[in-house]
Design a protein around this motif. Structure first.
Motif, mmCIF file in Angstrom:
data_model
loop_
_atom_site.group_PDB
_atom_site.id
_atom_site.type_symbol
_atom_site.label_atom_id
_atom_site.label_comp_id
_atom_site.label_asym_id
_atom_site.label_seq_id
_atom_site.Cartn_x
_atom_site.Cartn_y
_atom_site.Cartn_z
ATOM 1 N N MET A 98 0.866 -1.170 0.000
ATOM 2 C CA MET A 98 0.000 0.000 0.000
ATOM 3 C C MET A 98 0.906 1.224 0.000
ATOM 4 S SD MET A 98 -3.349 0.659 0.524
ATOM 5 C CE MET A 98 -4.099 -0.485 1.673
ATOM 6 N N VAL A 99 1.903 1.124 0.875
ATOM 7 C CA VAL A 99 2.745 2.276 1.182
ATOM 8 C C VAL A 99 3.623 2.695 -0.001
ATOM 9 C CG1 VAL A 99 4.756 1.042 2.143
ATOM 10 C CG2 VAL A 99 3.951 3.138 3.243
ATOM 11 N N HIS A 106 -3.341 2.886 -5.790
ATOM 12 C CA HIS A 106 -3.243 3.015 -4.343
ATOM 13 C C HIS A 106 -4.555 3.404 -3.684
ATOM 14 C CE1 HIS A 106 -2.731 5.918 -0.957
ATOM 15 N NE2 HIS A 106 -2.271 4.821 -0.404
ATOM 16 N N ARG A 110 -6.717 1.436 -1.022
ATOM 17 C CA ARG A 110 -6.832 1.984 0.338
ATOM 18 C C ARG A 110 -8.308 2.085 0.731
ATOM 19 N NH1 ARG A 110 -3.296 5.901 3.895
ATOM 20 N NH2 ARG A 110 -4.892 7.035 5.006
ATOM 21 N N ALA A 256 3.065 -2.852 11.370
ATOM 22 C CA ALA A 256 2.079 -2.707 12.429
ATOM 23 C C ALA A 256 2.678 -2.814 13.823
ATOM 24 C CB ALA A 256 0.976 -3.752 12.264
ATOM 25 N N THR A 259 6.990 -0.433 14.456
ATOM 26 C CA THR A 259 6.759 1.009 14.572
ATOM 27 C C THR A 259 6.240 1.383 15.968
ATOM 28 O OG1 THR A 259 4.587 0.540 13.694
ATOM 29 C CG2 THR A 259 6.207 1.430 12.146
ATOM 30 N N TRP A 305 11.733 8.739 5.607
ATOM 31 C CA TRP A 305 10.962 7.953 4.646
ATOM 32 C C TRP A 305 11.470 8.296 3.255
ATOM 33 C CZ3 TRP A 305 9.295 3.903 6.581
ATOM 34 C CH2 TRP A 305 8.242 3.171 6.048
ATOM 35 N N ARG A 307 10.897 8.935 -1.188
ATOM 36 C CA ARG A 307 10.076 9.247 -2.351
ATOM 37 C C ARG A 307 11.009 9.357 -3.552
ATOM 38 N NH1 ARG A 307 6.229 8.017 0.478
ATOM 39 N NH2 ARG A 307 4.374 9.281 0.889
ATOM 40 N N THR A 358 5.579 12.106 11.954
ATOM 41 C CA THR A 358 6.002 10.727 12.206
ATOM 42 C C THR A 358 5.096 9.701 11.531
ATOM 43 O OG1 THR A 358 7.043 11.457 14.227
ATOM 44 C CG2 THR A 358 6.568 9.116 14.097
ATOM 45 N N TYR A 361 2.125 12.009 5.890
ATOM 46 C CA TYR A 361 1.113 13.046 5.688
ATOM 47 C C TYR A 361 0.495 12.822 4.311
ATOM 48 C CZ TYR A 361 -0.920 17.689 5.232
ATOM 49 O OH TYR A 361 -1.790 18.727 5.060
ATOM 50 N N HIS A 364 -1.020 8.906 1.716
ATOM 51 C CA HIS A 364 -0.452 7.647 2.235
ATOM 52 C C HIS A 364 -0.320 7.670 3.745
ATOM 53 C CE1 HIS A 364 0.813 5.319 -1.332
ATOM 54 N NE2 HIS A 364 0.832 6.512 -1.921
ATOM 55 N N CYS A 366 -0.218 7.149 7.527
ATOM 56 C CA CYS A 366 -0.355 5.854 8.204
ATOM 57 C C CYS A 366 -1.816 5.484 8.458
ATOM 58 C CB CYS A 366 0.407 5.899 9.527
ATOM 59 S SG CYS A 366 0.264 4.360 10.447
#
Ligand code: HEM
Length: 426
Positions: A98-99, A106, A110, A256, A259, A305, A307, A358, A361, A364, A366
């Motif tokens: 998904m991420v 996506h 989702r 899940a 984190t 993260w 991109r 964290t 945003y 995507h 969380c």
């Protein structure tokens, strides 16, 4: 000062290596110079552009077309030929989850899989989190000294995650080993020899994920999120594809629980080194929700993260080519004075703590953020109520070297059991 390499932004950019101590010890501090002088820079040692300011990071998260998430689960250290062979021997084919999925696939996916995450459907898990937390605490509350990670913060989030997903809860020790292998494989810098050992564990994890899917298919009425995913795979196979189901089964186990475990360990470490904040929470539990957000801001568990640009663009005044790989460092954005006044000060009364990055945003962001928050709140409520006299033990903290997942491997705490409130007021 301008001629000294230590203060020359171009030299600091050239030397930047997230696997070296400054970033590994404190990613936000390691990028202070960048926030101040060169907020977007190319790091040749990594092959990525590093983004360190709050607004730039948010802009990247906000536009997932120009800044594609397709490289989010790429191996940050390329695999050796030998490691590739090992992975192949297990049929390893980790792909889009998904991420790291682009639009329009996506959003369709989702939406199809959102139901389990909405707050009303999370209520029922609260009781379980509280019960597991209390049971774990019962086991150590009379001992006076414990490693909170091993005694509670690893296992409870793992059990909650497996329960939420509907994954059998039988192989906790194996899953811990697999999760570390997946993290190092994706975000670490293993040596050539380590790569082979890790490839075996990742390969076994992949096979294990496939076996779990088969096992879960034999329970068509199962209630977990992965059961729902498997059912959607049967009814809408173009949206919830076979490849997605297998890749997600492996990725979500880590997403899940690692984190949440790491964020919880960071939270207790931070609060016990800011005694006034801890004491305030003990006196007034209504402070817990904002304290959790401030802990996620000040010491989050996902510190960076990724991109990749899909067209030439500019960011923070710097031109980026098409295909530029970005390391967006939330830990740095979360301390940015331009957004958080006195960003380096830990303040559980901060009114914009919840703006932290964290959880990412945008589209995507969380999906499990309310599960993570719920667990952290319950841990904090139970610990401050039952062990208000808890203190951090003398210790050296160690961390798994990697770019993105951050939290101490162990967290030793101490207290005087004779002072436990439930002994004094049973
Ligand atoms: C995505 C962090 C807990 C499931 C993400 C992302 C981050 C993150 C940084 C990427 C966001 C983006 O690209 O904008 C965290 C942290 C957690 C946590 C810090 C705990 C403190 C969880 C839990 C679950 C979960 C408990 C599931 C039970 C997901 C999923 C995505 C995601 C499914 C992909 C969303 C998408 O791409 O649309 N998380 N996470 N996370 N997380 Fe979490």
């Amino acid at each position: 000062r301008d001629t000294c390499p230590a203060f020359d932004p171009a030299a600091l950019a050239r030397e930047f290596d997230p696997f070296q101590p400054p970033y590994q010890l404190d990613p936000a501090e390691a990028l202070r110079w960048s926030r101040d002088q060169l907020p977007v820079f190319y790091a040749p040692r990594l092959g990525y552009w590093v983004v360190s300011r709050y607004e730039d990071i948010k802009a990247v998260f906000r536009d997932n077309i120009l800044f594609s998430p397709r490289n989010v689960l790429e191996k940050i250290t390329p695999a050796t030929a030998e490691a590739v062979e090992v992975l192949k021997s297990y049929g390893y084919a980790m792909n889009r989850t998904m991420v790291n999925e682009d639009e329009p696939a996506h959003m369709e996916r989702r939406r199809a899989l959102m139901d389990h995450f909405i707050p009303a459907n999370l209520e029922k898990h609260q009781e379980m989190v509280r019960r597991l937390t209390r049971e774990k605490m019962d086991e150590f509350i009379d001992t006076g000294r414990v490693d909170l990670v091993d005694a509670m913060l690893y296992e409870v989030p793992l059990n909650v995650a497996l329960h939420f997903l509907g994954v059998p809860e039988d192989e906790i020790a194996v899953l811990r080993k697999f999760s570390v292998a997946h993290s190092v494989n994706t975000w670490g810098r293993p040596t050539d020899e380590q790569q082979v050992a890790i490839a075996h564990d990742v390969g076994r994890f992949w096979k294990y994920a496939g076996e779990i899917i088969e096992k879960m298919k034999s329970e068509p009425e199962g209630t977990g999120w992965m059961h729902e995913t498997i059912r959607k795979n049967a009814t809408m196979p173009d949206v919830v594809t076979d490849s997605y189901v297998h890749s997600m089964m492996m990725a979500i186990i880590v997403a899940a629980h690692e984190t949440t475990s790491l964020a919880s360990a960071n939270m207790f470490k931070t609060l016990l080194t800011h005694r006034d904040a801890w004491d305030d929470i003990c006196a007034d539990p209504s402070l817990v929700p904002n304290a959790v957000e401030e802990c996620l801001r000040y010491a989050g568990s996902i510190v960076a993260w990724r991109r990749q640009t899909t067209a030439p663009t500019s960011l923070g005044g710097i031109d980026l080519p098409e295909g530029a790989k970005l390391l967006i460092v939330q830990a740095s954005g979360n301390r940015d004075e331009r957004h958080f006044e006195d960003g380096d000060t830990f303040d559980i009364y901060r009114d914009n703590a919840i703006d932290h990055l964290t959880f990412g945003y945008g589209s995507h962001q969380c999906m499990g953020k309310n599960i993570g928050r719920m667990e952290m709140r319950i841990f904090l409520e139970e610990m401050t109520r039952r062990l208000p006299h808890l203190r951090l033990a003398e210790q050296e903290f160690t961390y798994l070297p990697n770019t993105s997942f951050r939290g101490p491997d162990h967290l030793w705490v101490e207290w005087d059991p004779a002072q436990n409130p439930e002994r004094k007021h049973p």
